[in-house]
Design a protein around this motif. Structure first.
Motif, mmCIF file in Angstrom:
data_model
loop_
_atom_site.group_PDB
_atom_site.id
_atom_site.type_symbol
_atom_site.label_atom_id
_atom_site.label_comp_id
_atom_site.label_asym_id
_atom_site.label_seq_id
_atom_site.Cartn_x
_atom_site.Cartn_y
_atom_site.Cartn_z
ATOM 1 N N VAL A 241 -70.698 -66.738 33.717
ATOM 2 C CA VAL A 241 -69.877 -65.567 34.034
ATOM 3 C C VAL A 241 -69.185 -65.062 32.764
ATOM 4 O O VAL A 241 -69.204 -63.862 32.465
ATOM 5 C CB VAL A 241 -68.838 -65.902 35.133
ATOM 6 C CG1 VAL A 241 -67.951 -64.699 35.425
ATOM 7 C CG2 VAL A 241 -69.547 -66.371 36.404
ATOM 8 N N ASP A 242 -68.620 -66.010 32.002
ATOM 9 C CA ASP A 242 -67.941 -65.622 30.751
ATOM 10 C C ASP A 242 -68.907 -64.934 29.789
ATOM 11 O O ASP A 242 -68.565 -63.916 29.169
ATOM 12 C CB ASP A 242 -67.354 -66.863 30.052
ATOM 13 C CG ASP A 242 -66.187 -67.442 30.831
ATOM 14 O OD1 ASP A 242 -65.677 -66.738 31.738
ATOM 15 O OD2 ASP A 242 -65.790 -68.591 30.550
ATOM 16 N N VAL A 243 -70.112 -65.505 29.645
ATOM 17 C CA VAL A 243 -71.057 -64.942 28.672
ATOM 18 C C VAL A 243 -71.525 -63.553 29.112
ATOM 19 O O VAL A 243 -71.632 -62.626 28.294
ATOM 20 C CB VAL A 243 -72.269 -65.895 28.451
ATOM 21 C CG1 VAL A 243 -73.261 -65.282 27.470
ATOM 22 C CG2 VAL A 243 -71.804 -67.250 27.957
ATOM 23 N N VAL A 244 -71.757 -63.382 30.405
ATOM 24 C CA VAL A 244 -72.158 -62.049 30.883
ATOM 25 C C VAL A 244 -71.053 -61.045 30.579
ATOM 26 O O VAL A 244 -71.307 -59.929 30.114
ATOM 27 C CB VAL A 244 -72.492 -62.068 32.405
ATOM 28 C CG1 VAL A 244 -72.607 -60.655 32.966
ATOM 29 C CG2 VAL A 244 -73.786 -62.843 32.643
ATOM 30 N N LYS A 245 -69.811 -61.454 30.803
ATOM 31 C CA LYS A 245 -68.674 -60.556 30.504
ATOM 32 C C LYS A 245 -68.645 -60.218 29.006
ATOM 33 O O LYS A 245 -68.476 -59.060 28.617
ATOM 34 C CB LYS A 245 -67.359 -61.211 30.939
ATOM 35 C CG LYS A 245 -67.212 -61.349 32.467
ATOM 36 C CD LYS A 245 -66.405 -60.213 33.049
ATOM 37 C CE LYS A 245 -66.487 -60.126 34.566
ATOM 38 N NZ LYS A 245 -65.602 -61.064 35.239
ATOM 39 N N GLU A 246 -68.827 -61.273 28.159
ATOM 40 C CA GLU A 246 -68.828 -61.051 26.695
ATOM 41 C C GLU A 246 -69.916 -60.064 26.283
ATOM 42 O O GLU A 246 -69.696 -59.169 25.471
ATOM 43 C CB GLU A 246 -69.100 -62.373 25.954
ATOM 44 C CG GLU A 246 -67.874 -63.209 25.680
ATOM 45 C CD GLU A 246 -68.270 -64.628 25.276
ATOM 46 O OE1 GLU A 246 -69.306 -64.786 24.599
ATOM 47 O OE2 GLU A 246 -67.555 -65.570 25.685
ATOM 48 N N LEU A 247 -71.107 -60.265 26.848
ATOM 49 C CA LEU A 247 -72.254 -59.429 26.455
ATOM 50 C C LEU A 247 -72.121 -57.990 26.949
ATOM 51 O O LEU A 247 -72.856 -57.103 26.520
ATOM 52 C CB LEU A 247 -73.560 -60.032 27.011
ATOM 53 C CG LEU A 247 -74.032 -61.352 26.375
ATOM 54 C CD1 LEU A 247 -75.187 -61.950 27.172
ATOM 55 C CD2 LEU A 247 -74.454 -61.124 24.923
ATOM 56 N N THR A 248 -71.190 -57.764 27.875
ATOM 57 C CA THR A 248 -71.064 -56.423 28.451
ATOM 58 C C THR A 248 -69.672 -55.830 28.185
ATOM 59 O O THR A 248 -69.161 -55.052 29.002
ATOM 60 C CB THR A 248 -71.338 -56.465 29.978
ATOM 61 O OG1 THR A 248 -70.454 -57.433 30.563
ATOM 62 C CG2 THR A 248 -72.772 -56.844 30.286
ATOM 63 N N ASP A 249 -69.090 -56.234 27.076
ATOM 64 C CA ASP A 249 -67.764 -55.737 26.677
ATOM 65 C C ASP A 249 -66.732 -55.903 27.783
ATOM 66 O O ASP A 249 -65.889 -55.024 28.010
ATOM 67 C CB ASP A 249 -67.842 -54.251 26.281
ATOM 68 C CG ASP A 249 -68.789 -54.030 25.115
ATOM 69 O OD1 ASP A 249 -68.848 -54.914 24.242
ATOM 70 O OD2 ASP A 249 -69.487 -52.994 25.095
ATOM 71 N N GLY A 250 -66.833 -57.018 28.484
ATOM 72 C CA GLY A 250 -65.844 -57.324 29.518
ATOM 73 C C GLY A 250 -66.101 -56.671 30.861
ATOM 74 O O GLY A 250 -65.412 -56.950 31.844
ATOM 75 N N ARG A 251 -67.133 -55.803 30.930
ATOM 76 C CA ARG A 251 -67.350 -55.060 32.180
ATOM 77 C C ARG A 251 -68.047 -55.883 33.267
ATOM 78 O O ARG A 251 -67.773 -55.734 34.448
ATOM 79 C CB ARG A 251 -68.194 -53.814 31.898
ATOM 80 C CG ARG A 251 -67.462 -52.734 31.087
ATOM 81 C CD ARG A 251 -68.339 -51.492 30.974
ATOM 82 N NE ARG A 251 -68.870 -51.061 32.253
ATOM 83 C CZ ARG A 251 -68.183 -50.427 33.185
ATOM 84 N NH1 ARG A 251 -66.913 -50.145 32.982
ATOM 85 N NH2 ARG A 251 -68.751 -50.062 34.307
ATOM 86 N N GLY A 252 -68.978 -56.714 32.870
ATOM 87 C CA GLY A 252 -69.801 -57.433 33.848
ATOM 88 C C GLY A 252 -71.109 -56.699 34.079
ATOM 89 O O GLY A 252 -71.384 -55.673 33.445
#
Ligand SMILES: [Zn+2]
Ligand SMILES: [Zn+2]
Length: 362
Positions: A241-252
């Motif tokens: 979940v954290d990495v997906v958030k990181e890869l999407t500028d916090g958007r998800g």
């Protein structure tokens, strides 16, 4: 003498046999001879050439999916028409037509079938007798089936039977992807890179999405890289979940396509969805453990949580078009072929998570 020969031939025809693989019990499958179907006037006889081993049959073999034995599995099949019933329009269908066989277990008459959702047939039962066989099950692991033409889809050109038989699994992913309504440039996360996850990833990329895949298995990660999926998250070492958030500028993720039937991953899928995110629970769950959902989070983030199961006639048409026209090339997801006599070995091989589809040659 000729008359005697003729009547002998007729008697022989009546008792004609064919080979089929019968699930006799959990962990027991036997290849034996059973009566060959006699074609009905409104059906055609299909000599099956290939049938892929789905996870569903693997679960029957392992006793996870319960069926009444004896049982004949196989629902991802392709073959050639060898005989045509008297009432069939010969301008439309001919001996020699190469075909994919659709869902023989749908009744065609219930409300769900009538609205085009044959995959959710209300009279669906694995215990139905289909294809002219006198044994329950879907019948794909046999040499012949008698099939109504409404359940047939034509193979174009020289598309190999090994590819054509993947129409059914691809059709289920077509159903799921169309529910997700992916838009160009969206962030799509695919959870799991078994064959179903791979099909999701490939179709999502075809639709112009950026595709991120979550997968712990080393062999599958290598396969993903070979296919050009660079953004792969290995959940063994990081929090997905954290990495997906990181890869999407916090958007998800705008879309999460979950192809792994583990309840905690359904929760994670919801947690990584962006504002207005769409989450699809594609896989079935064994065991079906309940999950915790915060209604307020769904409310605030306007998350769309959806299921997707099976496929309908339209999805079959779409999936076979994708294969016929070479838009999707599933060769990387075929792990090998086995002869019908070796089907048990094939099923055991297919259960290995390092292996993609095993196809039975009939
Ligand atoms: Zn299947
Ligand atoms: Zn029905």
């Amino acid at each position: 003498m000729d008359i005697l020969k003729k009547s002998l031939k007729e008697a022989f025809t009546l008792a004609e046999l064919m080979k089929a693989a019968i699930f006799e019990d959990v962990g027991k499958i036997t290849v034996k001879e059973i009566p060959k179907p006699v074609v009905k006037s409104d059906e055609v006889l299909v000599r099956l050439k290939t049938c892929a081993i789905c996870t569903w049959e693997q679960r029957v073999y392992q006793g996870i999916n319960k069926v009444a034995f004896p049982f004949i599995g196989g629902h991802e099949e392709a073959g050639v028409i060898v005989e045509i019933g008297n009432d069939i329009d010969r301008k439309l269908w001919s001996v020699g037509d190469r075909v994919v066989v659709g869902l023989l277990t749908s009744c065609g008459e219930c409300t769900n079938c009538r609205i085009g959702e044959e995959g959710s047939c209300e009279n669906f039962s694995y215990e139905n007798f289909v294809g002219g066989l006198n044994i329950s099950g879907m019948g794909g692991f046999s040499e012949y089936l008698s099939v109504p033409i409404s359940k047939l889809f034509k193979i174009k050109g020289n598309l190999p039977y090994e590819i054509a038989c993947l129409t059914e699994p691809l059709s289920c992913v077509v159903h799921s992807i169309e529910r997700a309504q992916i838009r160009l440039g969206e962030n799509v996360v695919v959870v799991g890179a078994g064959i179903m996850g791979m099909f999701h990833a490939v179709l999502a990329r075809q639709q112009g999405a950026r595709v991120i895949v979550i997968e712990p298995n080393e062999n599958r990660i290598t396969k993903l890289h070979e296919l050009g999926f660079e953004e792969v998250i290995d959940p063994k070492s990081v929090n997905s979940v954290d990495v997906v958030k990181e890869l999407t500028d916090g958007r998800g993720a705008d879309v999460v396509l979950n192809t792994v039937g583990i309840s905690s991953l359904a929760e994670e899928s919801i947690a990584m969805a962006a504002l207005y995110g769409r989450v699809i629970l594609y896989s079935s769950y064994h065991p079906d453990e309940p999950i915790t959902i915060s209604p307020n989070t769904l409310h605030r983030r306007m998350t769309k949580l959806m299921g997707s199961a099976n496929s309908n006639t339209r999805d079959f048409e779409t999936a076979l078009t994708l294969l016929n026209d070479g838009i999707i090339k599933p060769e990387p997801f075929i792990a090998g072929t086995v002869k019908l006599d070796d089907i048990e070995h094939g099923i055991k091989t297919a259960i290995d998570p390092n292996k993609y589809r095993i196809i039975v040659e009939l």
